[in-house]
Design an enzyme around this catalytic site. Sequence first.
Site, PDB file in Angstrom:
ATOM      1  N   CYS A   1      -1.040   6.829   9.582  1.00 32.96           N
ATOM      2  CA  CYS A   1       0.188   6.209  10.057  1.00 32.96           C
ATOM      3  C   CYS A   1      -0.095   4.935  10.844  1.00 32.96           C
ATOM      4  CB  CYS A   1       0.890   7.198  10.988  1.00 32.96           C
ATOM      5  SG  CYS A   1       2.492   7.599  10.440  1.00 32.96           S
TER       6      CYS A   1
ATOM      7  N   GLU B   1       0.817  -1.208   0.000  1.00 33.52           N
ATOM      8  CA  GLU B   1       0.000   0.000   0.000  1.00 33.52           C
ATOM      9  C   GLU B   1       0.852   1.258   0.000  1.00 33.52           C
ATOM     10  OE1 GLU B   1      -2.671  -0.547   3.318  1.00 33.52           O
ATOM     11  OE2 GLU B   1      -3.838  -2.036   2.230  1.00 33.52           O
TER      12      GLU B   1
ATOM     13  N   GLY C   1       6.881  -1.711   5.932  1.00 35.57           N
ATOM     14  CA  GLY C   1       8.260  -2.190   5.913  1.00 35.57           C
ATOM     15  C   GLY C   1       9.255  -1.249   6.553  1.00 35.57           C
TER      16      GLY C   1
ATOM     17  N   CYS D   1       3.315   8.664   0.607  1.00 31.87           N
ATOM     18  CA  CYS D   1       3.907   7.771   1.606  1.00 31.87           C
ATOM     19  C   CYS D   1       4.051   6.420   0.920  1.00 31.87           C
ATOM     20  CB  CYS D   1       2.978   7.678   2.820  1.00 31.87           C
ATOM     21  SG  CYS D   1       3.514   6.463   4.036  1.00 31.87           S
TER      22      CYS D   1
ATOM     23  N   SER E   1      11.422   6.551  14.132  1.00 27.86           N
ATOM     24  CA  SER E   1      10.174   6.246  14.844  1.00 27.86           C
ATOM     25  C   SER E   1      10.553   5.953  16.283  1.00 27.86           C
ATOM     26  CB  SER E   1       9.499   5.013  14.234  1.00 27.86           C
ATOM     27  OG  SER E   1       9.102   5.277  12.932  1.00 27.86           O
ATOM     28  N   LEU E   2      10.406   6.932  17.123  1.00 27.24           N
ATOM     29  CA  LEU E   2      10.905   6.796  18.500  1.00 27.24           C
ATOM     30  C   LEU E   2       9.814   6.217  19.426  1.00 27.24           C
ATOM     31  CD1 LEU E   2      13.231   7.377  20.504  1.00 27.24           C
ATOM     32  CD2 LEU E   2      12.196   9.630  20.866  1.00 27.24           C
TER      33      LEU E   2
ATOM     34  N   CYS F   1       6.253  -6.627   7.123  1.00 29.23           N
ATOM     35  CA  CYS F   1       7.362  -6.084   7.917  1.00 29.23           C
ATOM     36  C   CYS F   1       7.754  -7.114   8.968  1.00 29.23           C
ATOM     37  CB  CYS F   1       6.941  -4.786   8.609  1.00 29.23           C
ATOM     38  SG  CYS F   1       8.334  -3.959   9.426  1.00 29.23           S
TER      39      CYS F   1
HETATM   40  S1  SF4 Z   1       6.030   0.817  12.402  1.00 36.04           S
HETATM   41 FE1  SF4 Z   1       7.270   0.467  10.558  1.00 36.04          FE
HETATM   42  S2  SF4 Z   1       8.909  -0.884  11.299  1.00 36.04           S
HETATM   43 FE2  SF4 Z   1       7.310  -0.982  12.856  1.00 36.04          FE
HETATM   44  S3  SF4 Z   1       6.052  -2.762  12.236  1.00 36.04           S
HETATM   45 FE3  SF4 Z   1       5.130  -0.919  11.301  1.00 36.04          FE
HETATM   46  S4  SF4 Z   1       6.004  -0.875   9.238  1.00 36.04           S
HETATM   47 FE4  SF4 Z   1       7.334  -2.221  10.471  1.00 36.04          FE
END
Ligand code: SF4
Length: 344
Positions: free
Chosen positions: A336, A93, A164, A106, A219-220, A113
């Site tokens: 997100c 997607e 991913g 995006c 991504s914290l 993932c």
């Molecule tokens: S936030 Fe990003 S790294 Fe974490 S599971 Fe989702 S797609 Fe994967």
Amino acid sequence: MSKTTDIRDLDVLQITEALKAMGEPSFRAKQIHQWLWQKGARSFDEMTNLSKPLREKLAEAFTFHVAKIHTAQHSKDGTIKVAFELHDGNKIEGVLIPTSSRTTACVSSQVGCSLDCKFCATGYLKRMRNLSAAEIFDQVWMINELAEEHHGKRLDNIVYMGMGEPLLNYVNVLRSVQLITSPEGLGMSPQRLTISTAGIAKMIQKLADDGIKTNLALSLHSANNEKRSAIMPINDSNNLEMLAEALNYWYNKTGIRPTLEYTVIEGVNDGPEEEKELVIFAKKFPSKINLIEYNPISLADYQPTDRLDAFAAALEKQKLIVHVRRSRGKDIDAACGQLANQLA
Ligand code: SF4
């Protein structure tokens, strides 16, 4: 070259070599390269300045796999979520996010993932395979077409924040960046691109060493090792100290402030204690912070906080650069962390 080689996996030098072996002049390689990456050709037949016999020879020699739009779902806020079907039947997607100030795509970097972030729908899908650079490029190309068709605007922003972990598909992601940014490709400024990672410290350092000029986002989601490991298992092997060191290294080499993405989840990371932890982490290197409104997914029992504005104010008081990101495309699960091939 064999029929199993995809023409879009070759660079211009490799295409030149292949043409030479066919007895064709080398200038044809540049023409083919332009068709692939500037004109977005989706078959040899479209390459009308090549002779028909040459097009047939190429079609016999190479595969030409392209991603196709499988489904497109439109949100009432203008966001469009697209399910792409890949040549092997896998689906991924991508999302078009138009706002008054910019038009963003995006894009995904893997099918599924492997990182299991607990708040993310994609994390509940098994990782099937990496995307090729061409498959990432296809998402950008087709989302740009949708932006022009539905909003009369071209893309001016690309974020690698779909399905991913981009840094676990390093080579193909970097090649896609090159195709999108080079004058022989789409010619976009690298400053318009953001690579987002869940935090693979050594690959962040490699990005800096490789001279990448895109933006970088981490991504914290928690600045406390114990709490972060509970929602992002990758933190067990890439903890906050390693990430701070890598981000410092990145900043010192590139001069680009990394963005810290922090999705604020009720009862998980939204309290005054977490504010303090985030302030301490964010001050370890020059940074900016995106506070993101959480979008619930059916697979996990998390809820958005009502402290988003208070949280932002607390960080601003500490002189940090903070942007609050309200969700877009929520009504179609395009926000997100919500990408889970539900369209497929
Ligand atoms: S936030 Fe990003 S790294 Fe974490 S599971 Fe989702 S797609 Fe994967």
